[in-house]
Design an enzyme around this catalytic site. Structure first.
Site, PDB file in Angstrom:
ATOM      1  N   ASN A 113       0.574  -1.290  -0.016  1.00 18.45           N
ATOM      2  CA  ASN A 113       0.108   0.122  -0.026  1.00 18.45           C
ATOM      3  C   ASN A 113       0.732   1.260   0.011  1.00 18.45           C
ATOM      4  O   ASN A 113       0.481   2.159  -0.655  1.00 18.45           O
ATOM      5  CB  ASN A 113      -1.286   0.045   1.056  1.00 18.45           C
ATOM      6  CG  ASN A 113      -0.518  -0.736   2.374  1.00 18.45           C
ATOM      7  OD1 ASN A 113       0.863  -0.545   2.791  1.00 18.45           O
ATOM      8  ND2 ASN A 113      -1.254  -1.255   2.918  1.00 18.45           N
ATOM      9  N   THR A 141       2.427  -7.904  -1.448  1.00 19.19           N
ATOM     10  CA  THR A 141       2.459  -7.889  -0.137  1.00 19.19           C
ATOM     11  C   THR A 141       1.974  -9.163   0.456  1.00 19.19           C
ATOM     12  O   THR A 141       1.061  -9.772   0.222  1.00 19.19           O
ATOM     13  CB  THR A 141       1.926  -6.805   0.514  1.00 19.19           C
ATOM     14  OG1 THR A 141       1.787  -6.906   1.995  1.00 19.19           O
ATOM     15  CG2 THR A 141       0.224  -6.757   0.296  1.00 19.19           C
ATOM     16  N   ASP A 143       1.073  -9.466   3.393  1.00 21.97           N
ATOM     17  CA  ASP A 143       0.148  -9.138   4.442  1.00 21.97           C
ATOM     18  C   ASP A 143      -1.223  -9.470   3.976  1.00 21.97           C
ATOM     19  O   ASP A 143      -2.258  -9.453   4.598  1.00 21.97           O
ATOM     20  CB  ASP A 143       0.317  -8.131   5.020  1.00 21.97           C
ATOM     21  CG  ASP A 143       1.519  -7.791   5.814  1.00 21.97           C
ATOM     22  OD1 ASP A 143       1.740  -8.681   6.734  1.00 21.97           O
ATOM     23  OD2 ASP A 143       2.116  -6.790   5.858  1.00 21.97           O
ATOM     24  N   MET A 193       4.092 -13.311  10.668  1.00 21.72           N
ATOM     25  CA  MET A 193       4.085 -11.796  10.640  1.00 21.72           C
ATOM     26  C   MET A 193       2.701 -11.299  10.343  1.00 21.72           C
ATOM     27  O   MET A 193       1.715 -12.029  10.094  1.00 21.72           O
ATOM     28  CB  MET A 193       4.919 -11.636   9.070  1.00 21.72           C
ATOM     29  CG  MET A 193       6.437 -11.900   9.206  1.00 21.72           C
ATOM     30  SD  MET A 193       7.187 -11.269   7.927  1.00 21.72           S
ATOM     31  CE  MET A 193       8.957 -11.002   8.492  1.00 21.72           C
ATOM     32  N   GLU A 249       2.395 -11.015  14.923  1.00 24.41           N
ATOM     33  CA  GLU A 249       3.240 -10.311  15.619  1.00 24.41           C
ATOM     34  C   GLU A 249       3.073  -8.958  16.087  1.00 24.41           C
ATOM     35  O   GLU A 249       3.636  -8.386  17.008  1.00 24.41           O
ATOM     36  CB  GLU A 249       4.551 -10.088  14.514  1.00 24.41           C
ATOM     37  CG  GLU A 249       4.176  -9.214  13.333  1.00 24.41           C
ATOM     38  CD  GLU A 249       5.239  -9.011  12.584  1.00 24.41           C
ATOM     39  OE1 GLU A 249       6.347  -9.444  12.450  1.00 24.41           O
ATOM     40  OE2 GLU A 249       5.079  -8.496  11.325  1.00 24.41           O
TER      41      GLU A 249
END
Length: 428
Positions: A113, A141, A143, A193, A249
């Site tokens: 992003n 990403t 994520d 993560m 995390e």
């Protein structure tokens, strides 16, 4: 027909197992398009553009470019965490100078992003200053937090499927450890993560879709106290005698002595303490309902650069996203990000499209609340249904020489520097 203009492609932010396959898709497509001339890589992202460090990708061996498919992380062209802020006018001026000096007509930025924000700023700047440069974003990403929570802008980001597959595999292996060692080590805490979003730890559920493994999953966006976790862990220990605990995390359980990067994001791997260790310390101090101790396992950056666990689906889709970006660039579609959308109908298929950069720049998708179980310790079958196709069914084929992986080895073929040396504004 006007002579072709050159292209700069660069990467930003944390890498992924498949980021180089987006780079490969871009390069292999762009080199066959008559609108595009020489393809350069900004060495270490936008910092390389500012420093006029441009790696010539057009002059690289096609065999080495092909090997980018199975070369993880960002070692081939580098990445950075440099943010272009509104007041850094000298940086923007410098980018324009570099574009003009090297006849750049296309700028493609691979990242998450924050990187889409950089791509958007460059595209807008070029338009405002009357410079004929097409700005394109390429999603990346692990994520999976780019875009919207309705999955209409992008269904998932390249990199996520491979990290999800990594966690599916890690939990399977950790379960064997826990089964064998539970008389002495009944609790194994695994830290995944994910600063604020739980897509990565949620993928642990793929290891056990039938829910037979004693496991609890705690996402960063679902607040909980140490006291609650301790009670819930002991409740399950009384029932099963052992337990695997997966935590984000970014789960807030106390002070970890955090450090931050230039984007203001917490760098959990650089902080003084991990959430997993904090939790293990508390569990062992407060006591477990069975004999033995809790232990922690924090794989760190391995989950975003381990090509052995990469998803073949993710590899193919990363390539497709890069390919689409090159086609958008050649068509003059400035101000867009290439995107992956799930096709309607039975089975799993995707289509590649475009989305305006302002809609994804600095966006932050949230994990759907209805995918978190009511007790806050797990994710639902709807998440499993969404995620399962992304991890694929096959192992990646990685060439080996004398037992070592054969990764891409790009040559240091940099363009001649035509401008004075420059130190990026934020580094002074």
């Amino acid at each position: 027909m006007a002579s072709p203009k050159n292209m700069i492609v660069a990467q930003s932010g944390g890498p992924s197992p498949v980021i180089n396959n987006s780079l490969r898709g871009l390069v292999e497509t762009a080199r066959d398009l008559p609108e595009i001339g020489t393809i350069y890589a900004g060495w270490h992202g936008i910092e390389g553009v500012l420093k006029e460090e441009l790696l010539n990708l057009s002059s690289q061996s096609p065999e080495e470019i092909a090997l980018l498919r199975v070369t993880p992380a960002a070692g081939s062209v580098g990445t950075c965490r440099y943010k272009l802020k509104e007041h850094q006018n000298e940086d923007f001026d410098r980018i324009i100078e570099v574009f003009k000096a090297h006849n750049i007509g296309y700028f493609c930025y691979i990242g998450g992003n924050d990187s889409m924000d950089t791509a958007n700023k460059v595209a807008q700047m070029a338009t405002e200053r009357g410079v004929d440069v097409v700005g394109i974003g390429v999603p990346k990403t692990i994520d999976n937090d780019v875009g919207d929570s309705e999955f209409k802008l992008i269904d998932h980001t390249p990199g996520y499927g491979s990290t999800a597959r990594y966690w599916m595999s890690m939990v399977q292996l950790a379960n064997e450890e826990n089964r064998g060692s539970c008389p002495a080590d009944p609790v194994l805490v695994l830290q995944a993560m994910g600063r604020k979003i739980g897509f990565i730890p949620a993928a642990a559920r793929l290891a056990d879709p039938q829910r037979k493994i004693p496991m609890q999953i705690y996402l960063a966006e679902n607040p909980i106290s140490i006291e609650q976790i301790h009670a819930q862990i002991n409740d399950q220990l009384r029932k099963d005698g052992r337990l695997i605990v997966v935590v984000s995390e970014g789960l807030s359980l106390g002070d970890i002595g955090e450090t931050k990067d230039s984007f203001g994001h917490t760098q959990f791997s650089s902080s003084q303490l991990t959430v997993a260790q904090l939790l293990v310390n508390e569990l062992n101090e407060r006591g477990l309902a069975v004999k033995g101790a809790a232990r922690a396992n924090v794989p760190g950056t391995d989950q975003r650069h381990n090509i052995a666990y990469a998803s073949t689906v993710d590899l193919d889709e990363a390539y497709g996203a890069g390919q689409k970006a090159a086609l958008l660039a050649a068509a003059g579609e400035s101000g867009y990000m290439s995107t992956i959308l799930r096709a309607e109908g039975p089975g799993y298929n995707v289509k590649y499209d475009k989305v305006p950069l302002p809609e994804v720049a600095n966006s932050e998708r949230t994990f759907p609340k209805n995918w978190i179980t009511a007790d806050g310790m797990d994710v639902t079958d709807d998440f499993v249904k969404y995620c399962k196709p992304l991890v694929g069914n096959d192992w990646p084929s990685i060439p080996m020489i004398n037992g070592r992986m054969r990764l891409a080895q790009l040559q240091p073929l940099f363009s001649d520097q035509k401008l004075p040396k420059y130190v990026p504004q934020a580094d002074r």
